[in-house]
Scaffold this motif. Structure first.
Motif, PDB file in Angstrom:
ATOM      1  N   GLU A  25      31.433  24.562  49.402  1.00  0.00           N
ATOM      2  CA  GLU A  25      32.827  24.995  49.373  1.00  0.00           C
ATOM      3  C   GLU A  25      32.981  26.496  49.627  1.00  0.00           C
ATOM      4  O   GLU A  25      34.086  26.969  49.911  1.00  0.00           O
ATOM      5  N   ASP A  26      31.874  27.245  49.533  1.00  0.00           N
ATOM      6  CA  ASP A  26      31.962  28.685  49.775  1.00  0.00           C
ATOM      7  C   ASP A  26      32.401  28.994  51.199  1.00  0.00           C
ATOM      8  O   ASP A  26      32.979  30.055  51.463  1.00  0.00           O
ATOM      9  N   PHE A  27      32.123  28.082  52.110  1.00  0.00           N
ATOM     10  CA  PHE A  27      32.554  28.285  53.495  1.00  0.00           C
ATOM     11  C   PHE A  27      34.080  28.346  53.573  1.00  0.00           C
ATOM     12  O   PHE A  27      34.653  29.151  54.316  1.00  0.00           O
ATOM     13  N   ILE A  28      34.745  27.513  52.780  1.00  0.00           N
ATOM     14  CA  ILE A  28      36.216  27.498  52.774  1.00  0.00           C
ATOM     15  C   ILE A  28      36.755  28.809  52.210  1.00  0.00           C
ATOM     16  O   ILE A  28      37.662  29.434  52.779  1.00  0.00           O
ATOM     17  N   TRP A  29      36.169  29.265  51.083  1.00  0.00           N
ATOM     18  CA  TRP A  29      36.643  30.508  50.464  1.00  0.00           C
ATOM     19  C   TRP A  29      36.349  31.717  51.348  1.00  0.00           C
ATOM     20  O   TRP A  29      37.169  32.641  51.436  1.00  0.00           O
ATOM     21  N   ARG A  57      34.230  31.936  45.314  1.00  0.00           N
ATOM     22  CA  ARG A  57      35.328  31.182  44.703  1.00  0.00           C
ATOM     23  C   ARG A  57      36.117  32.058  43.733  1.00  0.00           C
ATOM     24  O   ARG A  57      37.357  32.047  43.743  1.00  0.00           O
ATOM     25  N   GLU A  58      35.420  32.827  42.914  1.00  0.00           N
ATOM     26  CA  GLU A  58      36.101  33.703  41.962  1.00  0.00           C
ATOM     27  C   GLU A  58      36.873  34.801  42.685  1.00  0.00           C
ATOM     28  O   GLU A  58      37.987  35.159  42.287  1.00  0.00           O
ATOM     29  N   ARG A  59      36.283  35.336  43.748  1.00  0.00           N
ATOM     30  CA  ARG A  59      36.984  36.358  44.525  1.00  0.00           C
ATOM     31  C   ARG A  59      38.236  35.783  45.176  1.00  0.00           C
ATOM     32  O   ARG A  59      39.289  36.429  45.211  1.00  0.00           O
ATOM     33  N   TYR A  68      39.977  33.191  44.103  1.00  0.00           N
ATOM     34  CA  TYR A  68      40.953  32.929  43.047  1.00  0.00           C
ATOM     35  C   TYR A  68      41.676  34.218  42.645  1.00  0.00           C
ATOM     36  O   TYR A  68      42.897  34.226  42.426  1.00  0.00           O
ATOM     37  N   ASN A  69      40.916  35.301  42.536  1.00  0.00           N
ATOM     38  CA  ASN A  69      41.527  36.585  42.188  1.00  0.00           C
ATOM     39  C   ASN A  69      42.494  37.034  43.281  1.00  0.00           C
ATOM     40  O   ASN A  69      43.590  37.543  42.996  1.00  0.00           O
ATOM     41  N   HIS A  70      42.094  36.824  44.522  1.00  0.00           N
ATOM     42  CA  HIS A  70      42.948  37.202  45.644  1.00  0.00           C
ATOM     43  C   HIS A  70      44.243  36.400  45.638  1.00  0.00           C
ATOM     44  O   HIS A  70      45.341  36.953  45.821  1.00  0.00           O
ATOM     45  N   ILE A  71      44.141  35.106  45.423  1.00  0.00           N
ATOM     46  CA  ILE A  71      45.329  34.246  45.388  1.00  0.00           C
ATOM     47  C   ILE A  71      46.240  34.639  44.229  1.00  0.00           C
ATOM     48  O   ILE A  71      47.473  34.675  44.364  1.00  0.00           O
ATOM     49  N   TYR A  72      45.640  34.959  43.096  1.00  0.00           N
ATOM     50  CA  TYR A  72      46.415  35.346  41.917  1.00  0.00           C
ATOM     51  C   TYR A  72      47.220  36.619  42.186  1.00  0.00           C
ATOM     52  O   TYR A  72      48.415  36.705  41.856  1.00  0.00           O
ATOM     53  N   ILE A  73      46.578  37.612  42.817  1.00  0.00           N
ATOM     54  CA  ILE A  73      47.267  38.866  43.123  1.00  0.00           C
ATOM     55  C   ILE A  73      48.368  38.633  44.153  1.00  0.00           C
ATOM     56  O   ILE A  73      49.491  39.140  44.022  1.00  0.00           O
ATOM     57  N   ARG A  74      48.067  37.852  45.173  1.00  0.00           N
ATOM     58  CA  ARG A  74      49.059  37.585  46.221  1.00  0.00           C
ATOM     59  C   ARG A  74      50.260  36.827  45.662  1.00  0.00           C
ATOM     60  O   ARG A  74      51.411  37.098  46.042  1.00  0.00           O
ATOM     61  N   MET A  75      50.020  35.887  44.781  1.00  0.00           N
ATOM     62  CA  MET A  75      51.122  35.134  44.175  1.00  0.00           C
ATOM     63  C   MET A  75      52.021  36.058  43.353  1.00  0.00           C
ATOM     64  O   MET A  75      53.250  35.913  43.360  1.00  0.00           O
ATOM     65  N   GLY A  76      51.414  37.014  42.649  1.00  0.00           N
ATOM     66  CA  GLY A  76      52.217  37.960  41.877  1.00  0.00           C
ATOM     67  C   GLY A  76      53.082  38.835  42.763  1.00  0.00           C
ATOM     68  O   GLY A  76      54.259  39.080  42.465  1.00  0.00           O
ATOM     69  N   VAL A  77      52.515  39.302  43.877  1.00  0.00           N
ATOM     70  CA  VAL A  77      53.277  40.140  44.803  1.00  0.00           C
ATOM     71  C   VAL A  77      54.444  39.355  45.404  1.00  0.00           C
ATOM     72  O   VAL A  77      55.567  39.867  45.528  1.00  0.00           O
ATOM     73  N   ASN A  78      54.191  38.107  45.763  1.00  0.00           N
ATOM     74  CA  ASN A  78      55.256  37.283  46.346  1.00  0.00           C
ATOM     75  C   ASN A  78      56.295  36.884  45.303  1.00  0.00           C
ATOM     76  O   ASN A  78      57.497  36.864  45.593  1.00  0.00           O
TER      77      ASN A  78
END
Length: 241
Positions: A13-17, A152-154, A156-166
């Protein structure tokens, strides 16, 4: 390893992330640059504009109170009359001071100009905050909790920050600052017209015509993109409607 070969990952799954992080890299770099570019221009403009408005306010606020020089002339005139009548032993009755009331145009002019100055200063303050938030955004996006953080953790952190900005509308917030700058300019222009009319009708009329033409162009540039999505001319109003 050739250019066409895919890198090997410990987890499938790392390929997807990894693909997600690489795909969002360009936007992560462009987004804060857009914020800083807009706010830098706002800071430059508001600095010059606030100085201009302050120069007009220095002259306009004096009209809110009575002219001390004129009052002094009245008192001197009364003193001369009293000295001339001193030999007649007539009682001197000092007239009551004239009540002063600023005209409606003077009051509105100062309201518009002081409001314009305050809004411009607030926009400058908000712009500095946006620049700080932009730097924090870049740091948060690139921050790693541990040295060997998984993809995966990176992600998730990226998605979390982007969701907050949006979710909190960072992009819209910058657009609102630009809209406030435009409002500040409009208030200053309205105050300028009110300031000119009592002095010279011709100058005030020509200035009104010039302002009306620019307001018309501004409204057209705001509304045309709503009818034609390919129109490149937009204003903050276009994004808010």
């Amino acid at each position: 390893m050739s250019a066409e070969e895919k890198p090997e990952f410990e987890n499938p799954e790392d390929f997807i992330w990894d693909t997600y992080l690489k795909g969002s890299k360009d936007e992560d770099e462009a987004r804060p640059k857009n914020w800083e570019g807009s706010t830098t221009g706002i800071l430059t403009f508001t600095g010059l504009f606030a100085a201009t408005v302050a120069a007009f306010i220095v002259e306009s606020y004096k009209l809110l109170s009575s002219d001390s020089g004129e009052r002094t002339n009245v008192l001197l005139e009364q003193l001369f009359v009293a000295m001339a009548n001193a030999s007649s032993q007539q009682p001197i009755i000092a007239p009551p001071p004239d009540s002063f009331s600023a005209s409606t145009s003077v009051i509105l002019t100062n309201v518009f100009w002081f409001s314009s100055l305050i809004i411009a200063l607030v926009c400058a303050l908000l712009s500095t905050l946006v620049q700080e938030w932009s730097r924090n955004y870049v740091q948060d996006i690139n921050r790693r909790k541990v040295l060997h953080e998984s993809l995966r953790e990176r992600a998730y952190n990226h998605i979390y920050i982007r969701m907050g900005v949006n979710r909190y509308g960072m992009d819209q917030f910058v657009s609102w600052i630009v809209a406030l700058v435009h409002l500040s300019v409009f208030l200053f222009a309205c105050g300028l017209l009110l300031f000119l009319f009592p002095f010279n009708q011709v100058v005030a009329g020509i200035s009104t015509a010039v302002l009306a033409s620019f307001v018309t162009v501004y409204c057209v540039a705001s509304l045309v993109p709503l009818l034609d999505k390919s129109c490149p001319y937009r204003t903050p109003i276009s994004y808010m409607i």
